[in-house]
Design an enzyme around this catalytic site. Structure first.
Site, mmCIF file in Angstrom:
data_model
loop_
_atom_site.group_PDB
_atom_site.id
_atom_site.type_symbol
_atom_site.label_atom_id
_atom_site.label_comp_id
_atom_site.label_asym_id
_atom_site.label_seq_id
_atom_site.Cartn_x
_atom_site.Cartn_y
_atom_site.Cartn_z
ATOM 1 N N ARG A 74 0.848 -1.183 0.000
ATOM 2 C CA ARG A 74 0.000 0.000 0.000
ATOM 3 C C ARG A 74 0.888 1.238 0.000
ATOM 4 O O ARG A 74 1.657 1.451 0.941
ATOM 5 C CB ARG A 74 -0.917 0.018 1.218
ATOM 6 C CG ARG A 74 -1.697 1.320 1.378
ATOM 7 C CD ARG A 74 -2.615 1.296 2.575
ATOM 8 N NE ARG A 74 -3.334 2.553 2.721
ATOM 9 C CZ ARG A 74 -3.081 3.459 3.687
ATOM 10 N NH1 ARG A 74 -2.121 3.238 4.571
ATOM 11 N NH2 ARG A 74 -3.784 4.583 3.758
ATOM 12 N N HIS A 118 -2.483 11.036 0.152
ATOM 13 C CA HIS A 118 -2.020 10.854 1.533
ATOM 14 C C HIS A 118 -1.375 12.163 1.972
ATOM 15 O O HIS A 118 -0.209 12.227 2.345
ATOM 16 C CB HIS A 118 -1.035 9.687 1.619
ATOM 17 C CG HIS A 118 -0.875 9.109 3.001
ATOM 18 N ND1 HIS A 118 -1.042 7.766 3.299
ATOM 19 C CD2 HIS A 118 -0.554 9.715 4.163
ATOM 20 C CE1 HIS A 118 -0.806 7.582 4.597
ATOM 21 N NE2 HIS A 118 -0.530 8.728 5.148
ATOM 22 N N GLU A 163 -7.327 8.920 5.508
ATOM 23 C CA GLU A 163 -7.667 9.642 6.728
ATOM 24 C C GLU A 163 -8.114 11.090 6.521
ATOM 25 O O GLU A 163 -7.434 12.052 6.924
ATOM 26 C CB GLU A 163 -6.479 9.609 7.678
ATOM 27 C CG GLU A 163 -6.027 8.216 8.007
ATOM 28 C CD GLU A 163 -4.978 8.180 9.084
ATOM 29 O OE1 GLU A 163 -4.528 9.237 9.565
ATOM 30 O OE2 GLU A 163 -4.585 7.064 9.464
ATOM 31 N N ASN A 297 -7.385 2.284 9.544
ATOM 32 C CA ASN A 297 -6.095 2.534 10.190
ATOM 33 C C ASN A 297 -6.363 2.563 11.686
ATOM 34 O O ASN A 297 -7.090 3.440 12.161
ATOM 35 C CB ASN A 297 -5.500 3.867 9.730
ATOM 36 C CG ASN A 297 -5.018 3.816 8.296
ATOM 37 O OD1 ASN A 297 -5.050 2.771 7.665
ATOM 38 N ND2 ASN A 297 -4.556 4.953 7.787
ATOM 39 N N GLU A 358 -3.496 0.133 8.080
ATOM 40 C CA GLU A 358 -2.360 0.553 8.900
ATOM 41 C C GLU A 358 -2.529 0.047 10.322
ATOM 42 O O GLU A 358 -3.614 0.196 10.890
ATOM 43 C CB GLU A 358 -2.221 2.079 8.974
ATOM 44 C CG GLU A 358 -1.733 2.737 7.726
ATOM 45 C CD GLU A 358 -1.586 4.238 7.883
ATOM 46 O OE1 GLU A 358 -1.418 4.726 9.021
ATOM 47 O OE2 GLU A 358 -1.688 4.940 6.860
HETATM 48 C C1 GCO Z 1 -1.665 8.116 9.958
HETATM 49 C C2 GCO Z 1 -0.961 8.153 8.701
HETATM 50 C C3 GCO Z 1 0.468 7.703 8.744
HETATM 51 C C4 GCO Z 1 1.196 7.891 10.069
HETATM 52 C C5 GCO Z 1 0.994 6.696 10.969
HETATM 53 C C6 GCO Z 1 1.672 6.905 12.318
HETATM 54 O O1 GCO Z 1 -2.411 7.153 10.163
HETATM 55 O O2 GCO Z 1 -1.544 9.077 10.695
HETATM 56 O O3 GCO Z 1 -1.622 7.356 7.744
HETATM 57 O O4 GCO Z 1 1.022 8.525 7.751
HETATM 58 O O5 GCO Z 1 2.571 8.025 9.838
HETATM 59 O O6 GCO Z 1 -0.357 6.506 11.241
HETATM 60 O O7 GCO Z 1 1.151 8.034 12.929
#
Ligand code: GCO
Length: 457
Positions: A74, A118, A163, A297, A358
């Protein structure tokens, strides 16, 4: 992939956090380049200018993934690399990098899983209003078409955004992320326009695929950061505080995406606070495009206790600390809450194929002279959260995959390089990659799962 009963294992990264090469091959500045140049915005004045230099080391990094035995990688496309300044035609030199990456992955038998956005919005679009401006949603759909036209012949998994909560709240309300604005009204407009952008881009991708006879196997969706909110008590005040937190963090995104409506309690309160969601006729039908895959995530959960209403009239709450392990982000380690979250999602929002897109942890790694890190805490975090995710799957959740965050130590936004989430250590002075103990564990767990040593049901 949803037709495939196979459970998929992967690793995740994002463009600004690992690529570097911010001025190469036609890439124009993003809001994160600008934010990093703002004194005090990022720890130690760190930037993503070099990061993990993945732009120049991609084949080595793909080989690392192959060595782990993952099924999926991903990653995100850098909008300012694919469509400089967020307008006009695609940039062949920038697109060529992703062409090479997709081909390298496929050659190693790894499925590319693309995130279109992102967080690295072209600065020129922020200058034109950013996500609070409705037009940005339409610019995003235009970019999605350029990306699909370039890669859609080989890529079947497309998630529009990572997110939107972070983009809107951290970027436009709390000012902790790029573009660093503190304007709640603008932030709520950003929430709506991010979701509108998701809907428009989803439709664009499906139309582009259909026009080329490529609808079979296409999976379109989005990734949300979702957390489990636990009321500190059964008191009306604590229950209300937890419901507001769940509303602002979870339901404000899940409801429009999966039910085609905003949660009335949240939308009503936002309007009362003078920060209405700027919904126009037809918008919710656009946002409520079919979601094939919904990325979750997950990092932690929160025990929510009521707190006095803030000066601005917004509901407030505080976290009640629990006697549990915490990571270097000061996040409580609560794998059981992942099971509860997934069961809740399947109960309240049945339909999508859920993926953990994630999950991982930052710890104060100590490397030996070879660069090896014996990160037993991170190994244990992965073990307990994989167990929790598979427990939910065993209880009927349509969970289709688990992707670890992150393949590499990388640029952790406002923390800069002070926080390491990788299962592979990056020595930023030499760019040497060294798999940590957690990488070995992850590879062993994947192999064991695939060998059926763990019930895959
Ligand atoms: C998030 C982002 C990632 C971060 C990870 C750690 O979920 O904030 O997708 O880019 O780096 O989660 O905080």
């Amino acid at each position: 992939m949803t037709q495939n009963a196979k459970f998929l294992w992967g690793v995740a990264t994002s463009s600004y956090q690992i690529e570097g090469a911010v001025g190469e091959d036609g890439r124009t500045p993003s809001i994160w380049d600008t934010f990093c140049a703002t004194p005090g915005a990022v720890a130690d004045g760190d930037t993503g200018a070099v990061a993990c230099d993945h732009y120049h080391r991609m084949p080595e990094d793909v080989a690392l993934m192959a060595g782990l035995g993952v099924d999926v990688y991903r990653f995100s496309l850098a909008w300012p690399r694919v469509q400089p300044d967020g307008k006009g035609a695609g940039n062949p030199a920038g697109i060529a990098f992703y062409d090479r990456l997709v081909d390298e992955l496929l050659a190693k038998g790894i499925l590319p899983w693309i995130t279109l956005y992102h967080w690295d919005l072209p600065q020129a679009l922020e200058d034109a209003g950013g996500w609070p401006a409705r037009d940005t949603a339409y610019r995003f759909a235009e970019y999605a078409e350029i990306a699909y036209n370039a890669l859609g012949d080989r890529v079947r998994q497309w998630t529009t955004m990572n997110e939107p909560w972070c983009s809107a709240m951290l970027g436009y309300v709390f000012g902790q992320h790029a573009p660093g604005r503190k304007d709640a009204r603008a932030g709520m407009a950003a929430v709506h326009h991010l979701l509108l952008g998701h809907g428009l881009a989803s439709r664009t991708i499906r139309d582009a695929a259909a026009s080329r006879g490529r609808s079979e196997g296409l999976e379109v969706g989005i990734t949300l950061n979702l957390s489990h909110k636990i009321p500190a008590s059964d008191s009306p005040a604590d229950l209300a505080a937890a419901r507001w937190d769940d509303g602002m963090s979870n339901r404000l995104y899940l409801d429009p995406l999966l039910r085609g409506e905003y949660p009335a309690d949240i939308a009503g309160k936002l309007a009362e606070l003078g920060c209405p969601l700027p919904v126009e006729e037809g918008d919710l039908g656009l946002i409520n495009q079919p979601v094939d895959v919904l990325g979750v995530n997950y990092y932690t959960s929160r025990v929510v206790q009521a707190a006095p209403v803030g000066g601005n009239g917004w509901p407030a709450s505080r976290s009640v600390p629990r006697d549990v392990e915490r990571t270097a982000m000061d996040w409580e380690v609560t794998p059981e809450a992942l099971t509860d979250l997934l069961l809740r999602l399947e109960r309240d929002y049945p339909g999508p194929a859920w993926y953990i897109t994630e999950n991982g942890a930052a710890y104060p790694d100590v490397a030996d002279e070879s660069g090896y890190v014996r990160d037993t805490a991170r190994e244990n975090y992965l073990r307990t959260h994989i167990d929790a995710a598979l427990e939910a799957r065993g209880k009927g959740v349509n969970l289709r995959g688990y992707f670890a965050w992150s393949l590499l130590d990388n640029f952790e936004w406002a923390y800069g390089y002070d926080r390491r989430f990788g299962i592979v250590r990056v020595d930023y002075d030499t760019q040497k990659r060294t798999p940590k103990r957690s990488a070995r564990y992850f590879a062993e767990r994947i192999a064991a799962e695939k060998a059926g040593q763990f019930p895959q049901s």
